[in-house]
Each structure stands twice: as structure tokens, then as C-alpha cells.
Design a protein around this motif. Structure first.
Motif, PDB file in Angstrom:
ATOM      1  N   SER A  33       0.837  -1.204   0.000  1.00  0.00           N
ATOM      2  CA  SER A  33       0.000   0.000   0.000  1.00  0.00           C
ATOM      3  C   SER A  33       0.867   1.249   0.000  1.00  0.00           C
ATOM      4  CB  SER A  33      -0.923   0.010   1.214  1.00  0.00           C
ATOM      5  OG  SER A  33      -0.170   0.281   2.371  1.00  0.00           O
ATOM      6  N   ARG A  35      -0.010   4.107   1.863  1.00  0.00           N
ATOM      7  CA  ARG A  35      -0.673   4.945   2.856  1.00  0.00           C
ATOM      8  C   ARG A  35       0.348   5.640   3.741  1.00  0.00           C
ATOM      9  NH1 ARG A  35      -3.718   1.534   6.309  1.00  0.00           N
ATOM     10  NH2 ARG A  35      -2.511  -0.174   5.527  1.00  0.00           N
ATOM     11  N   PRO A  36       0.033   6.851   4.206  1.00  0.00           N
ATOM     12  CA  PRO A  36       0.941   7.543   5.122  1.00  0.00           C
ATOM     13  C   PRO A  36       1.036   6.824   6.467  1.00  0.00           C
ATOM     14  CG  PRO A  36      -1.026   8.873   4.687  1.00  0.00           C
ATOM     15  CD  PRO A  36      -1.139   7.627   3.871  1.00  0.00           C
ATOM     16  N   ALA A  37       2.105   7.141   7.212  1.00  0.00           N
ATOM     17  CA  ALA A  37       2.322   6.498   8.496  1.00  0.00           C
ATOM     18  C   ALA A  37       2.910   7.497   9.492  1.00  0.00           C
ATOM     19  CB  ALA A  37       3.260   5.320   8.340  1.00  0.00           C
ATOM     20  N   GLU A  38       2.574   7.305  10.754  1.00  0.00           N
ATOM     21  CA  GLU A  38       3.212   8.044  11.845  1.00  0.00           C
ATOM     22  C   GLU A  38       4.466   7.265  12.224  1.00  0.00           C
ATOM     23  OE1 GLU A  38       2.259  10.918  13.229  1.00  0.00           O
ATOM     24  OE2 GLU A  38       0.453  11.083  12.004  1.00  0.00           O
ATOM     25  N   ARG A  52       5.785  12.120  10.150  1.00  0.00           N
ATOM     26  CA  ARG A  52       4.795  11.438   9.321  1.00  0.00           C
ATOM     27  C   ARG A  52       5.349  11.288   7.910  1.00  0.00           C
ATOM     28  NH1 ARG A  52      -0.495  10.311   9.749  1.00  0.00           N
ATOM     29  NH2 ARG A  52      -1.803  10.429   7.908  1.00  0.00           N
ATOM     30  N   THR A  54       4.692  10.691   3.752  1.00  0.00           N
ATOM     31  CA  THR A  54       3.657  11.049   2.776  1.00  0.00           C
ATOM     32  C   THR A  54       3.039   9.811   2.148  1.00  0.00           C
ATOM     33  OG1 THR A  54       5.294  11.183   1.015  1.00  0.00           O
ATOM     34  CG2 THR A  54       4.755  13.236   2.186  1.00  0.00           C
ATOM     35  N   VAL A  85       3.272   3.384  12.429  1.00  0.00           N
ATOM     36  CA  VAL A  85       1.835   3.135  12.561  1.00  0.00           C
ATOM     37  C   VAL A  85       1.157   3.702  11.320  1.00  0.00           C
ATOM     38  CG1 VAL A  85      -0.238   3.544  13.941  1.00  0.00           C
ATOM     39  CG2 VAL A  85       1.993   3.328  15.066  1.00  0.00           C
ATOM     40  N   TYR A  86       0.624   2.804  10.505  1.00  0.00           N
ATOM     41  CA  TYR A  86      -0.004   3.213   9.258  1.00  0.00           C
ATOM     42  C   TYR A  86      -1.391   3.769   9.484  1.00  0.00           C
ATOM     43  CZ  TYR A  86       3.726   1.112   6.596  1.00  0.00           C
ATOM     44  OH  TYR A  86       4.958   0.825   6.077  1.00  0.00           O
ATOM     45  N   ALA A  87      -1.789   4.700   8.641  1.00  0.00           N
ATOM     46  CA  ALA A  87      -3.149   5.236   8.660  1.00  0.00           C
ATOM     47  C   ALA A  87      -4.099   4.091   8.330  1.00  0.00           C
ATOM     48  CB  ALA A  87      -3.289   6.351   7.654  1.00  0.00           C
ATOM     49  N   PRO A  88      -5.306   4.130   8.882  1.00  0.00           N
ATOM     50  CA  PRO A  88      -6.265   3.043   8.589  1.00  0.00           C
ATOM     51  C   PRO A  88      -6.570   2.967   7.089  1.00  0.00           C
ATOM     52  CG  PRO A  88      -7.124   4.523  10.279  1.00  0.00           C
ATOM     53  CD  PRO A  88      -5.866   5.118   9.771  1.00  0.00           C
ATOM     54  N   PRO A  90      -8.767   2.660   3.806  1.00  0.00           N
ATOM     55  CA  PRO A  90     -10.101   3.152   3.495  1.00  0.00           C
ATOM     56  C   PRO A  90     -11.116   2.001   3.546  1.00  0.00           C
ATOM     57  CG  PRO A  90      -8.629   3.411   1.608  1.00  0.00           C
ATOM     58  CD  PRO A  90      -7.841   2.822   2.710  1.00  0.00           C
TER      59      PRO A  90
END
Length: 93
Positions: A33, A35-38, A52, A54, A85-88, A90
Motif C-alpha cells: 500500500s 498509505r501515510p504512516a506516523e 509522518r 507522505t 503506525v499506518y493510517a487506517p 479506506p
């Protein structure tokens, strides 16, 4: 009769054994994926980075992570103990 029963069992068993588990789906989702991550990293117990990405975070064999920092748009490589920690994902419709 016996060969047809064995064939039927094989046709049912093989897809069932190779089906993806939740953990495998999650691992593939992280791997492929974008997806952005913290990201938070520590060295010797002291936090040395919090930010974070991009998009996708890449891992190499040496324990380093690489990503584009959302704060400044630069390609960043970090080494140390990092938590990603990845963003959830969709929601699927």
C-alpha cells in the motif's frame, strides 16, 4: 470412483490451504500500500525522530527505514528502533 473423489478433495483442499489469513492480508497491505504512516524512532532509549510519511515506508535488510517526510518533502532514511503506525485503510464498499 476413487480417483474422482480424490480429485474433488484436492480441488477443495488446495484453495482452502492457500487462502490468505488476516495476518497475511495485513502484511501484504503494509508491503504494497501507499498509505501515510506516523513514525517514531529511538536511539538508546531517547526519542530522536517523530514525524509522518507522505506514503509508503520502505525497509531494508540493515534495519533502516526510508520514506518521504511530510513536514519537508525530503527523502529520509532512519536507523534505530522505530515504530511505524499506518493510517487506517479506506473502508471497502
Amino acid at each position: 470412483m476413487r480417483t474422482s473423489s480424490l480429485t474433488l478433495i484436492a480441488l477443495v483442499a488446495i484453495p482452502a490451504l492457500s487462502a490468505c489469513t488476516d495476518s497475511r492480508r495485513a502484511r501484504n497491505d503494509v508491503k504494497w500500500s501507499d498509505r501515510p504512516a506516523e513514525i517514531t524512532c529511538w536511539t538508546y532509549g531517547t526519542q530522536n525522530f517523530a514525524g509522518r510519511s507522505t506514503g509508503k515506508v520502505e525497509y531494508d535488510e540493515g534495519g533502516r527505514i526510508s520514506f518521504v517526510d511530510a513536514a519537508n518533502g525530503r527523502f529520509t532514511t532512519l536507523e534505530g528502533d522505530c515504530r511505524v503506525v499506518y493510517a487506517p485503510a479506506p473502508a471497502k464498499k
